[in-house]
Write a protein that holds these residues in place. Structure first.
Motif, mmCIF file in Angstrom:
data_model
loop_
_atom_site.group_PDB
_atom_site.id
_atom_site.type_symbol
_atom_site.label_atom_id
_atom_site.label_comp_id
_atom_site.label_asym_id
_atom_site.label_seq_id
_atom_site.Cartn_x
_atom_site.Cartn_y
_atom_site.Cartn_z
ATOM 1 N N ALA A 267 1.312 -1.162 -0.162
ATOM 2 C CA ALA A 267 -0.276 0.388 0.063
ATOM 3 C C ALA A 267 1.154 1.853 0.256
ATOM 4 C CB ALA A 267 -0.686 0.137 1.204
ATOM 5 N N SER A 268 0.393 2.108 -0.721
ATOM 6 C CA SER A 268 1.327 3.624 -0.818
ATOM 7 C C SER A 268 -0.600 4.646 -1.086
ATOM 8 C CB SER A 268 2.224 3.227 -2.008
ATOM 9 O OG SER A 268 2.302 3.334 -2.870
ATOM 10 N N GLU A 269 0.373 5.464 -1.001
ATOM 11 C CA GLU A 269 -0.427 6.258 -1.840
ATOM 12 C C GLU A 269 -1.346 6.840 -3.503
ATOM 13 O OE1 GLU A 269 1.639 10.528 -1.002
ATOM 14 O OE2 GLU A 269 1.978 9.743 0.626
ATOM 15 N N ASN A 270 -0.373 6.316 -3.755
ATOM 16 C CA ASN A 270 -1.033 5.506 -5.220
ATOM 17 C C ASN A 270 -1.096 4.293 -5.789
ATOM 18 O OD1 ASN A 270 0.100 8.303 -5.969
ATOM 19 N ND2 ASN A 270 1.787 7.625 -6.367
ATOM 20 N N ASP A 271 -0.671 3.579 -5.187
ATOM 21 C CA ASP A 271 -1.489 1.929 -5.600
ATOM 22 C C ASP A 271 -1.644 1.551 -4.133
ATOM 23 O OD1 ASP A 271 -0.513 2.089 -7.816
ATOM 24 O OD2 ASP A 271 1.835 2.079 -7.050
ATOM 25 N N PRO A 272 -3.461 0.524 -4.251
ATOM 26 C CA PRO A 272 -3.969 -0.008 -3.232
ATOM 27 C C PRO A 272 -2.798 -1.288 -2.889
ATOM 28 C CG PRO A 272 -4.518 -0.429 -5.546
ATOM 29 C CD PRO A 272 -3.847 0.267 -5.973
ATOM 30 N N PHE A 273 -3.314 -2.019 -1.959
ATOM 31 C CA PHE A 273 -2.943 -2.899 -0.644
ATOM 32 C C PHE A 273 -3.379 -4.314 -2.440
ATOM 33 C CE2 PHE A 273 -2.839 -6.732 1.277
ATOM 34 C CZ PHE A 273 -1.853 -6.863 2.184
ATOM 35 N N GLY A 302 -15.455 -11.543 3.653
ATOM 36 C CA GLY A 302 -15.431 -10.592 5.021
ATOM 37 C C GLY A 302 -15.402 -9.111 4.940
ATOM 38 N N ILE A 303 -15.847 -8.755 3.630
ATOM 39 C CA ILE A 303 -15.970 -6.576 3.451
ATOM 40 C C ILE A 303 -16.109 -6.139 4.001
ATOM 41 C CG2 ILE A 303 -18.362 -6.990 2.748
ATOM 42 C CD1 ILE A 303 -17.132 -5.319 0.223
ATOM 43 N N TYR A 308 -8.782 -6.504 4.798
ATOM 44 C CA TYR A 308 -9.159 -6.431 3.629
ATOM 45 C C TYR A 308 -9.729 -7.274 3.019
ATOM 46 C CZ TYR A 308 -4.882 -2.799 3.574
ATOM 47 O OH TYR A 308 -4.026 -2.140 3.419
ATOM 48 N N PRO A 309 -11.327 -7.511 1.937
ATOM 49 C CA PRO A 309 -12.065 -8.091 1.500
ATOM 50 C C PRO A 309 -11.394 -9.513 0.998
ATOM 51 C CG PRO A 309 -12.964 -6.327 0.695
ATOM 52 C CD PRO A 309 -10.751 -5.589 1.791
ATOM 53 N N LEU A 310 -11.166 -10.500 0.713
ATOM 54 C CA LEU A 310 -11.022 -12.024 0.814
ATOM 55 C C LEU A 310 -11.726 -12.216 -0.636
ATOM 56 C CD1 LEU A 310 -8.550 -14.268 0.713
ATOM 57 C CD2 LEU A 310 -10.254 -15.352 2.434
ATOM 58 N N ILE A 329 -6.206 -11.053 -1.773
ATOM 59 C CA ILE A 329 -6.455 -10.026 -0.559
ATOM 60 C C ILE A 329 -6.346 -8.146 -0.747
ATOM 61 C CG2 ILE A 329 -6.588 -9.305 1.643
ATOM 62 C CD1 ILE A 329 -5.044 -11.997 1.571
ATOM 63 N N THR A 330 -7.482 -7.672 -1.448
ATOM 64 C CA THR A 330 -7.576 -6.284 -1.580
ATOM 65 C C THR A 330 -8.705 -5.615 -1.594
ATOM 66 O OG1 THR A 330 -7.050 -5.042 -3.408
ATOM 67 C CG2 THR A 330 -7.818 -7.059 -4.038
ATOM 68 N N ARG A 331 -8.338 -4.539 -1.343
ATOM 69 C CA ARG A 331 -9.640 -3.573 -1.334
ATOM 70 C C ARG A 331 -10.522 -3.363 -2.833
ATOM 71 N NH1 ARG A 331 -8.976 -0.939 2.781
ATOM 72 N NH2 ARG A 331 -9.754 -1.595 3.810
ATOM 73 N N THR A 332 -9.230 -3.078 -3.761
ATOM 74 C CA THR A 332 -9.731 -2.203 -5.257
ATOM 75 C C THR A 332 -10.307 -3.530 -5.716
ATOM 76 O OG1 THR A 332 -8.723 -1.584 -6.782
ATOM 77 C CG2 THR A 332 -7.029 -2.756 -5.918
ATOM 78 N N ILE A 333 -11.264 -2.282 -6.938
ATOM 79 C CA ILE A 333 -12.148 -3.566 -7.513
ATOM 80 C C ILE A 333 -11.964 -2.547 -8.955
ATOM 81 C CG2 ILE A 333 -13.756 -4.971 -6.361
ATOM 82 C CD1 ILE A 333 -15.478 -2.940 -7.309
ATOM 83 N N ALA A 334 -10.726 -2.205 -8.656
ATOM 84 C CA ALA A 334 -10.464 -1.173 -10.089
ATOM 85 C C ALA A 334 -9.755 -1.637 -11.040
ATOM 86 C CB ALA A 334 -9.674 -0.092 -9.563
ATOM 87 N N LYS A 335 -10.371 -1.483 -12.550
ATOM 88 C CA LYS A 335 -10.803 -2.593 -13.441
ATOM 89 C C LYS A 335 -8.216 -2.114 -13.515
ATOM 90 C CE LYS A 335 -10.717 -2.854 -18.688
ATOM 91 N NZ LYS A 335 -10.580 -2.380 -19.497
#
Length: 719
Positions: A267-273, A302-303, A308-310, A329-335
């Protein structure tokens, strides 16, 4: 020894017995004075017998994997020499060629460091063994195979014995008496320990496994007991917290378990975990059961509770049970984020088997990005109703106390979904539902807040994508329920917000559970585990209910009764039979699950014209109708539609054959053999045929760095 320069001068050998080894053959020098090898000529259909015999060497028990391979088609060569190959396979001892212990802090003989002077019994690891041989299926004589033994000694580059009972450095002064522990026995033992099976039962199964190599001996049993006890202590003392800070802890885990990680983005300012986890065994199962088959996603577990959702990717095994083959394991669903981990996973599979291809991908969330699936996997995307059905039913039961009201609301919601085919305006039906059940404020408030804003999106997805069957939905739901039981234990509630705990839980307990299920089923051992595994899904439990136990309502088809098989005085009432939104009064269904009674009733109703077809079948009919309407006579579109229709017909025919078979073994035995393992040293029984798959190795590469990256294939045979 005289050097032979021509293949026809070699005699074809056929040693007696089921299996044989190099010691049973007469070896001849073949080549020139400057360069020659030990060779022997045997019948091609006895190659597996030779490999099995070599694996069962008493002094050096091992297995051989395919390190490199090439294949030619018949007729591809206009001119050829007698020793030209039709198929070429380089088999290498599984304790090599790499040596993971060189320069490391952990000895090659074990993976764990213990704070004790007594070393733990060695798991299988690569020790730099140089033993390898080549099998050439001759182009001129395909019925024969030329064996070329490059190095028959199980030694490392220094010339020292590097594994087996003769390896003095394996476990210290008692190495000669230490039982051989292969990867499969170790995984079996670890799985049983992780699942909480008593130590005496674990030890009994462990000794049973190692006796295949060492025989029965008091010393062996004593050392095996020490091994099981020490391995149990290692597992019990292991912790998910490698650091107090969760983010630092997961970084350490990723660094230590690179083989299990196919994608990692901190995880960073620009990229999700994003963390993608897949064990070598899961990779094997993905290749084995996902090729020309289906992959499904349990996408938002587990949302609400987990940090973080699985998301879990599943394949359907030989019994059509959902088997987890990757965890994301991540929260992002961006394309663009989904594309990253999906492409990394796809590339990992193709690195092992370049011919691997998926026929369909099941999604359960209307908001899921399907473009990356189509672009990367190049397959059809299907939609599963299991999540929306489960969510609606659970909240109806929770927020409506009257069972008759529950049945009617659930039925009306099902009719709204069916309206995507009959032309009814779903929002008019939804408004009527709100007016007719105005007194059910708790449910209506939940539904309007949660579903109404995105209702059109869900209906559009259902109409646009083909719908998955109830069997697939039940298998995915069964995995979801098992995952929920494993993770949401009361003792773990304080750790739900830690990613390291989630990863530890998935790769130990859950992974071990599914490994043992598959092992019990394929090896026909652990009968209690096998019986529970078979009955995991509601679909398989429904198959155990006889048709005579089901009674349908003859008046208006509004309900059906299913007699209990345990107590004939109990009958379960299924409301709205024949529909995916049928309601049953059994305990399992009242928890929001798809129960066996609903599935059994729908199986019977599906064969009756008085009941409307299932949603998945209606969706299938829509596809066929669209294919028949689109093409113009004598057009390429007509040819394409014909090809699609025949492809679907062939797949449906195979599914019907599988569904009607009384014994899954008869179907499996008729399937063509595929060698699909990578670096894992597991096997699933003796091969029933002698076919070999094309190799995925890159034979054009000559650099040492490229050689290390070449993927190896595994002989599927436990000696």
């Amino acid at each position: 020894m005289e050097i032979v320069e021509s293949i026809p001068d070699l005699a074809v050998q056929d040693p007696p017995g089921e299996d044989f080894s190099a010691s049973d053959l007469s070896w001849t020098k073949f080549g020139t004075e400057e360069r020659h090898d030990d060779v022997a000529l045997i019948h091609y259909d006895r190659v597996d017998a030779f490999i099995i015999g070599e694996c069962c060497n008493v002094e050096f028990p091992t297995r051989f994997h395919i390190e490199r391979g090439r294949k030619r088609s018949k007729g591809s060569l206009k001119e050829y020499k007698p020793d030209e190959y039709l198929e070429y396979r380089l088999y290498w001892c599984s304790f090599g060629p790499e040596n993971y212990g060189e320069g490391g802090g952990i000895l090659p003989s074990r993976r764990y460091r213990l704070n004790t002077r007594n070393r733990a019994a060695r798991p299988q690891s690569m020790r730099g063994c140089t033993c390898h041989f080549v099998v050439k299926r001759l182009y001129a004589r395909p019925s024969l195979a030329l064996l070329i033994y490059n190095n028959r000694r199980h030694v490392n580059k220094s010339g020292f014995v590097c594994h087996g009972p003769l390896d003095r450095d394996a476990i210290g002064p008692g190495a000669k008496n230490i039982p051989y522990v292969c990867n499969e026995i170790q995984q079996q033992t670890m799985s049983m320990i992780y699942l909480g099976i008593p130590e005496e039962n674990v030890l009994a199964k462990h000794i049973e496994g190692i006796q295949r190599y060492c025989g029965s001996d008091t010393k062996v049993n004593s050392l095996a007991a020490q091994y099981v006890h020490k391995l149990g202590m290692i597992i019990k003392r292991s912790t998910h917290e490698l650091d107090l800070d969760d983010q630092a802890s997961i970084r350490l885990w990723v660094e230590r378990n690179k083989k299990f990680v196919f994608f990692y983005q901190d995880a960073s300012e620009n990229d999700p975990f994003i963390l993608g986890v897949q064990t070598e065994w899961q990779l094997q199962q993905m290749i084995r059961f996902g090729h020309r088959s289906l992959i499904a996603a349990d996408s938002t577990f587990g949302i609400k509770k987990l940090k973080y959702p699985l998301c879990t990717l599943l394949v359907f095994d030989s019994r059509q049970h959902a088997l987890p083959v990757a965890w994301i394991i991540t929260r992002t669903i961006a394309k663009h984020d989904v594309s990253k981990w999906m492409k990394a996973l796809h590339d990992r599979v193709l690195a092992v088997d370049p011919t691997w291809k998926v026929n369909g991908f099941l999604v359960d969330d209307a908001a899921a990005e399907i473009d990356p699936i189509r672009e990367i996997f190049s397959c059809t995307v299907l939609f599963s109703l299991w999540r929306i059905r489960r969510s609606w039913l659970r909240n109806i039961i929770k927020k409506c106390s009257n069972i008759e009201v529950q049945r009617e609301i659930f039925k009306r919601l099902g009719n709204i979904v069916y309206s995507i085919w009959d032309g009814t305006d779903p929002f008019v039906a939804l408004e009527e539902l709100s007016q007719d059940f105005v007194d059910q404020m708790a449910f209506l408030q939940y539904f309007k807040a949660t579903w109404v804003p995105k209702f059109e999106m869900w209906l559009t997805t259902m109409k646009t994508l083909p719908l998955a069957s109830q069997e697939a939905s039940g298998a995915i739901e069964a995995y979801h329920v098992k995952l929920k039981v494993r993770l949401y234990d009361d003792s773990h509630l304080g750790a739900l917000q830690r990613v390291d705990w989630l990863v530890h839980k998935l790769t130990t307990e859950l992974h071990s559970s599914y490994w043992l299920d598959r092992y019990a089923d394929e090896s026909d051992s652990f009968q209690n585990v096998k019986a529970e595994y078979i009955a995991t899904t509601s679909w398989n439990r429904a198959l155990q209910i006889p048709d005579a136990a089901v009674t349908l309502d003859c008046k208006d088809n509004s309900f059906a009764k299913v007699l209990s098989q345990k107590d004939s005085t109990i009958a379960r009432l299924v409301w709205n039979p024949g529909s995916e939104f049928a309601h049953c009064d059994c305990e399992w269904s009242m928890q929001g699950n798809l129960c066996k009674h609903v599935i059994k009733v729908n199986m019977i109703c599906g064969n009756l014209q008085s009941y409307r077809p299932s949603m998945s079948f209606q969706s299938f009919n829509e596809i066929l109708d669209s294919l028949s309407k689109k093409p113009v006579d004598d057009s390429i579109a007509l040819d394409l539609s014909t090809a699609w229709t025949h492809q679907m017909f062939d797949q449906i025919r195979k599914l019907v054959e599988l569904n009607q078979a009384n014994n899954i073994g008869t179907i499996v035995n008729n399937m063509p053999l595929r060698w699909v393992a990578k670096k894992g040293r597991t096997s699933v029984g003796r091969p029933s045929t002698l076919a070999l798959l094309p190799s995925s190795a890159n034979n054009n590469s000559t650099s040492s760095a490229a050689k290390k990256k070449q993927k190896r294939k595994r002989l599927s045979r436990l000696c």
